[in-house]
Every structure is written in structure tokens, then in C-alpha cells.
Enzyme design. Sequence first.
Site, mmCIF file in Angstrom:
data_model
loop_
_atom_site.group_PDB
_atom_site.id
_atom_site.type_symbol
_atom_site.label_atom_id
_atom_site.label_comp_id
_atom_site.label_asym_id
_atom_site.label_seq_id
_atom_site.Cartn_x
_atom_site.Cartn_y
_atom_site.Cartn_z
ATOM 1 C CE LYS A 6 -3.210 -2.208 3.239
ATOM 2 N NZ LYS A 6 -3.779 -2.060 4.614
ATOM 3 C CB ILE A 17 10.848 3.274 1.445
ATOM 4 C CG1 ILE A 17 12.171 3.508 2.163
ATOM 5 C CG2 ILE A 17 10.088 2.146 2.090
ATOM 6 C CD1 ILE A 17 11.993 4.092 3.568
ATOM 7 C CB VAL A 18 14.999 0.902 -1.868
ATOM 8 C CG1 VAL A 18 15.854 -0.355 -1.944
ATOM 9 C CG2 VAL A 18 14.219 1.032 -3.140
ATOM 10 C CG ASP A 19 14.766 -1.131 4.983
ATOM 11 O OD1 ASP A 19 15.555 -0.314 5.445
ATOM 12 O OD2 ASP A 19 14.311 -2.073 5.658
ATOM 13 N N GLY A 55 16.402 -3.800 0.002
ATOM 14 C CA GLY A 55 16.462 -3.959 -1.456
ATOM 15 C C GLY A 55 15.777 -5.230 -1.944
ATOM 16 C CB THR A 75 10.490 -5.177 -1.614
ATOM 17 O OG1 THR A 75 10.396 -5.643 -0.272
ATOM 18 C CG2 THR A 75 9.105 -5.045 -2.204
ATOM 19 C CE LYS A 118 14.166 3.280 6.303
ATOM 20 N NZ LYS A 118 13.663 2.326 7.308
HETATM 21 P P1 IMP Z 1 13.007 -3.867 1.539
HETATM 22 O O1 IMP Z 1 12.518 -5.108 0.849
HETATM 23 O O2 IMP Z 1 13.745 -4.181 2.810
HETATM 24 O O3 IMP Z 1 13.768 -2.930 0.644
HETATM 25 O O4 IMP Z 1 11.761 -3.131 2.086
HETATM 26 C C1 IMP Z 1 10.883 -2.460 1.332
HETATM 27 C C2 IMP Z 1 9.552 -2.350 2.041
HETATM 28 O O5 IMP Z 1 9.674 -2.291 3.487
HETATM 29 C C3 IMP Z 1 8.914 -1.070 1.629
HETATM 30 O O6 IMP Z 1 8.112 -1.251 0.482
HETATM 31 C C4 IMP Z 1 8.099 -0.713 2.847
HETATM 32 O O7 IMP Z 1 6.833 -1.338 2.764
HETATM 33 C C5 IMP Z 1 8.832 -1.314 4.023
HETATM 34 N N1 IMP Z 1 9.660 -0.300 4.734
HETATM 35 C C6 IMP Z 1 11.003 -0.286 4.849
HETATM 36 N N2 IMP Z 1 11.417 0.747 5.598
HETATM 37 C C7 IMP Z 1 10.295 1.428 5.948
HETATM 38 C C8 IMP Z 1 10.066 2.619 6.725
HETATM 39 O O8 IMP Z 1 10.973 3.281 7.237
HETATM 40 N N3 IMP Z 1 8.765 2.997 6.869
HETATM 41 C C9 IMP Z 1 7.734 2.307 6.315
HETATM 42 N N4 IMP Z 1 7.906 1.194 5.571
HETATM 43 C C10 IMP Z 1 9.179 0.753 5.390
#
Ligand code: IMP
Length: 181
Positions: free
Chosen positions: A45, A103-105, A107, A109, A133
Amino acid sequence: MEIPNSVEKILLDEETIAARVCELANDISADYADDDGLILVGVLKGAFIFMADLARRLNVSHHVDFIALSSYNRGTANAGAVRLIMDTRTSVTGQHVLVVEDIVDTGYTLHYLLRTFHARKPASLRSCVLLSKPDRRQIEVPVDYLGFEIPDVWVVGYGLDCADRFRTLPYIGALRREVYE
Ligand code: IMP
């Protein structure tokens, strides 16, 4: 607007976000000016507000579609595993696909999304991400259009949540650590 107690500080205010979204939309419009069949795929979402603002700023014709994923919790054996829970309604084969993510945290996803769409043979595939991040990255992923780099804090607002709360705050704020740790 009142700032909830859980929000430690505002990282990006409404005006700053709006100005950057406008710049991203201009860049995207210029890059796709000669292409037919642009599809924006918003990741639910978290990207719903960013996607709505970005799409309305584009000067090139495009369709919108959405996809929903769920990721396993951090710190579990499955951390990094992503599951598709709702697919796009349109076929992306032969179309220009722009994945729009909040957001890419780590990576994982975005990596999953790009791999999934690549397999469907689009005419082109790029990503547009509002926030990154870099300190948290576990896997390198290409981000073609990036809004802002932010530090390693949990952010909410402008579509982003914490346990489904705070999504509709108009700004992006850092949550107090005690709220999410
Ligand atoms: P990744 O797969 O770790 O890159 O995470 C991506 C997903 O984690 C994003 O699509 C968000 O849904 C969620 N996410 C990561 N960090 C945050 C944050 O600081 N606030 C809200 N959602 C986050």
C-alpha cells in the site's frame, strides 16, 4: 496539523516532497516522451499517495496499475523472502514498465519486483522510488528515479506506515525508536 507524539521529527515536509515529485515527473516525462505504452505499477500500500501525485504530474500518456506484496518479518529465517499477493490486471509484455515504490530498505522487495517483471518481457523496465536508506542495503538494486536518501530510521506518512498507522500524514516523519523497536 498536529504532530503525533510517536513522530520524533519531520524529515521531509509537504512542500519539499511536492517539489521533488514534480522534478521526478519532469524527468520521467522527458525520458518517455517518444515511447508509447507506459505503465506505472504502484506497489501497495505504501506507494499509493506517491503514485497518485506522480501520475498527475506526468506530461506523457500512461496507464496505472498496482501490485501488492508481503514480506516476511525481519530477523526470521525467511527474512528477505517476498510473496506476491495481488498481481497487475494488465499484461506488461511489450509495454514500458515503471515500478513505483515508496522506499528501498534492504532492497529485497525491489529486487523481487524487477526480476518478476523482467521475466514478463516488457519493452523496458525502470524503477522510481521515493525514499532510499542506503545504510540498510543487503542487495544491490537499480533505482532509476530516486526522490530522497534518508538515514536508517523508521519513517511514516505520505503513504508509509507502521503497523498500518500514520499513512495519511502529509509529511514524512521519523518515528521515535521506542515505537518500532
Ligand atoms: P526492503 O525489501 O527491505 O527494501 O523493504 C521495502 C519495504 O519495506 C517497503 O516497500 C516498505 O513497505 C517497508 N519499509 C522499509 N522501511 C520502511 C520505513 O521506514 N517505513 C515504512 N515502511 C518501510
